[in-house]
Design a protein around this motif. Sequence first.
Motif, short mmCIF file in Angstrom:
data_model
loop_
_atom_site.label_atom_id
_atom_site.label_comp_id
_atom_site.label_asym_id
_atom_site.label_seq_id
_atom_site.Cartn_x
_atom_site.Cartn_y
_atom_site.Cartn_z
N HIS A 2 -27.90 -2.73 12.81
CA HIS A 2 -27.57 -3.94 12.08
C HIS A 2 -26.41 -3.74 11.10
O HIS A 2 -26.00 -4.66 10.43
N ILE A 3 -25.87 -2.54 11.04
CA ILE A 3 -24.80 -2.26 10.09
C ILE A 3 -23.46 -2.39 10.80
O ILE A 3 -23.21 -1.76 11.82
N ASP A 4 -22.61 -3.24 10.27
CA ASP A 4 -21.29 -3.45 10.84
C ASP A 4 -20.24 -2.94 9.86
O ASP A 4 -20.45 -2.94 8.65
N GLY A 5 -19.10 -2.59 10.40
CA GLY A 5 -17.97 -2.30 9.54
C GLY A 5 -17.89 -0.87 9.09
O GLY A 5 -18.66 -0.01 9.50
N LYS A 6 -16.95 -0.66 8.24
CA LYS A 6 -16.67 0.67 7.68
C LYS A 6 -17.03 0.68 6.20
O LYS A 6 -17.49 -0.30 5.64
N GLU A 7 -16.76 1.80 5.59
CA GLU A 7 -16.98 1.95 4.16
C GLU A 7 -16.17 0.91 3.40
O GLU A 7 -15.01 0.65 3.71
N VAL A 97 -9.79 11.93 2.32
CA VAL A 97 -9.50 11.95 3.75
C VAL A 97 -10.80 12.02 4.54
O VAL A 97 -11.56 12.97 4.40
N GLY A 98 -11.05 11.00 5.33
CA GLY A 98 -12.22 11.00 6.21
C GLY A 98 -13.52 10.90 5.45
O GLY A 98 -13.57 10.75 4.23
N PRO A 99 -14.61 11.04 6.19
CA PRO A 99 -15.93 11.02 5.54
C PRO A 99 -16.23 12.35 4.88
O PRO A 99 -15.57 13.36 5.14
N ALA A 100 -17.23 12.36 4.02
CA ALA A 100 -17.73 13.61 3.46
C ALA A 100 -18.56 14.31 4.53
O ALA A 100 -19.16 13.65 5.39
N TYR A 101 -18.61 15.60 4.50
CA TYR A 101 -19.39 16.38 5.45
C TYR A 101 -20.55 17.02 4.71
O TYR A 101 -20.34 17.71 3.71
N ILE A 102 -21.74 16.78 5.20
CA ILE A 102 -22.94 17.29 4.56
C ILE A 102 -23.63 18.24 5.51
O ILE A 102 -23.93 17.88 6.65
N GLN A 103 -23.89 19.46 5.05
CA GLN A 103 -24.53 20.47 5.88
C GLN A 103 -25.93 20.75 5.35
O GLN A 103 -26.13 20.90 4.16
N GLY A 104 -26.87 20.81 6.26
CA GLY A 104 -28.25 21.12 5.93
C GLY A 104 -28.87 21.98 7.01
O GLY A 104 -28.27 22.21 8.06
N SER A 124 -41.20 6.00 0.02
CA SER A 124 -40.15 6.82 -0.60
C SER A 124 -39.27 7.46 0.47
O SER A 124 -38.05 7.52 0.34
N GLN A 125 -39.88 7.94 1.55
CA GLN A 125 -39.10 8.52 2.64
C GLN A 125 -38.28 7.45 3.34
O GLN A 125 -37.14 7.69 3.74
N SER A 126 -38.83 6.27 3.49
CA SER A 126 -38.14 5.18 4.17
C SER A 126 -36.88 4.76 3.39
O SER A 126 -35.83 4.52 3.98
N ILE A 127 -36.97 4.68 2.08
CA ILE A 127 -35.82 4.31 1.26
C ILE A 127 -34.72 5.37 1.39
O ILE A 127 -33.55 5.05 1.60
N ALA A 128 -35.09 6.64 1.27
CA ALA A 128 -34.11 7.71 1.41
C ALA A 128 -33.50 7.69 2.80
O ALA A 128 -32.28 7.83 2.97
N TYR A 129 -34.33 7.49 3.82
CA TYR A 129 -33.87 7.45 5.20
C TYR A 129 -32.83 6.36 5.41
O TYR A 129 -31.76 6.60 5.95
N HIS A 130 -33.13 5.14 4.96
CA HIS A 130 -32.20 4.02 5.18
C HIS A 130 -30.91 4.18 4.38
O HIS A 130 -29.83 3.85 4.86
N PHE A 131 -31.00 4.71 3.18
CA PHE A 131 -29.80 4.94 2.38
C PHE A 131 -28.85 5.91 3.08
O PHE A 131 -27.65 5.64 3.23
N VAL A 132 -29.38 7.04 3.52
CA VAL A 132 -28.55 8.05 4.17
C VAL A 132 -28.04 7.55 5.51
O VAL A 132 -26.86 7.71 5.85
N ARG A 133 -28.89 6.91 6.28
CA ARG A 133 -28.51 6.43 7.61
C ARG A 133 -27.43 5.35 7.53
O ARG A 133 -26.49 5.34 8.32
N GLU A 134 -27.55 4.43 6.57
CA GLU A 134 -26.54 3.38 6.44
C GLU A 134 -25.19 3.95 6.03
O GLU A 134 -24.14 3.50 6.50
N GLY A 135 -25.18 4.94 5.15
CA GLY A 135 -23.92 5.59 4.79
C GLY A 135 -23.29 6.32 5.97
O GLY A 135 -22.08 6.31 6.16
N ALA A 136 -24.14 6.94 6.81
CA ALA A 136 -23.62 7.61 8.01
C ALA A 136 -23.09 6.58 9.01
O ALA A 136 -22.06 6.81 9.65
N ALA A 137 -23.75 5.43 9.11
CA ALA A 137 -23.28 4.39 10.02
C ALA A 137 -21.94 3.82 9.57
O ALA A 137 -21.11 3.43 10.39
N ARG A 138 -21.70 3.78 8.27
CA ARG A 138 -20.42 3.30 7.73
C ARG A 138 -19.36 4.40 7.72
O ARG A 138 -18.25 4.19 7.26
#
Length: 189
Positions: A2-7, A97-104, A124-138
């Motif tokens: 459901h996420i469209d567009g870029k940052e 330049v570009g997206p940030a790269y996160i290593q785990g 709490s996990q769901s909120i963290a999950y959606h926040f991170v996932r939406e940023g990755a989608a953008r």
Amino acid sequence: GHIDGKEEFPPNMPRPRGIGMTVLARVDADHAGDTTSRRSRTGFLVYVNSAPVYWMSKKQNLVESSSFGSEFTAIKQCCEYIRGLQYKLRMMGIEVVGPAYIQGDNKSVLCNTSIPDATLNKKSQSIAYHFVREGAARDEWRTAYVNTHSKPADLLTKVLPMGAKRGGFVKMLQHHIFGSYDDSQPAAA
């Protein structure tokens, strides 16, 4: 998804000047590491153009019942910091330049940052999950796996005994701070 567009960029952002910057973060969590409260510890290092600019080591606010939950909380805290850092750099006229790269080192968490159809039941996990996932989608950030033996964020989440792993991580950080290091000298611990 459901996420469209870029940052999205601020409308009053100045025109970038000079050489662009790349952002890299290394994140880790120590699940239930506090033996008294059983809270996990978040630790992450942030680099701008390979220079360490920020580190954090903090006990998490909630007790997580799984390592998946504690790792997702840690990556969310790291992403929140990165979003703010990128905003500040851009508002100072510095190009990011570009997206940030996160290593785990938790493969299930990293894989779930890009799956749009997955859901989580714990709030709490769901909120963290959606926040991170939406940023990755953008394309604000991209996540990648790195072996736990190659991630100096371990220094921020747990006590590492003297040895090759700890010494190697300390040398990595000293290299960034002091420019280069001499392999013949023992690492300060």
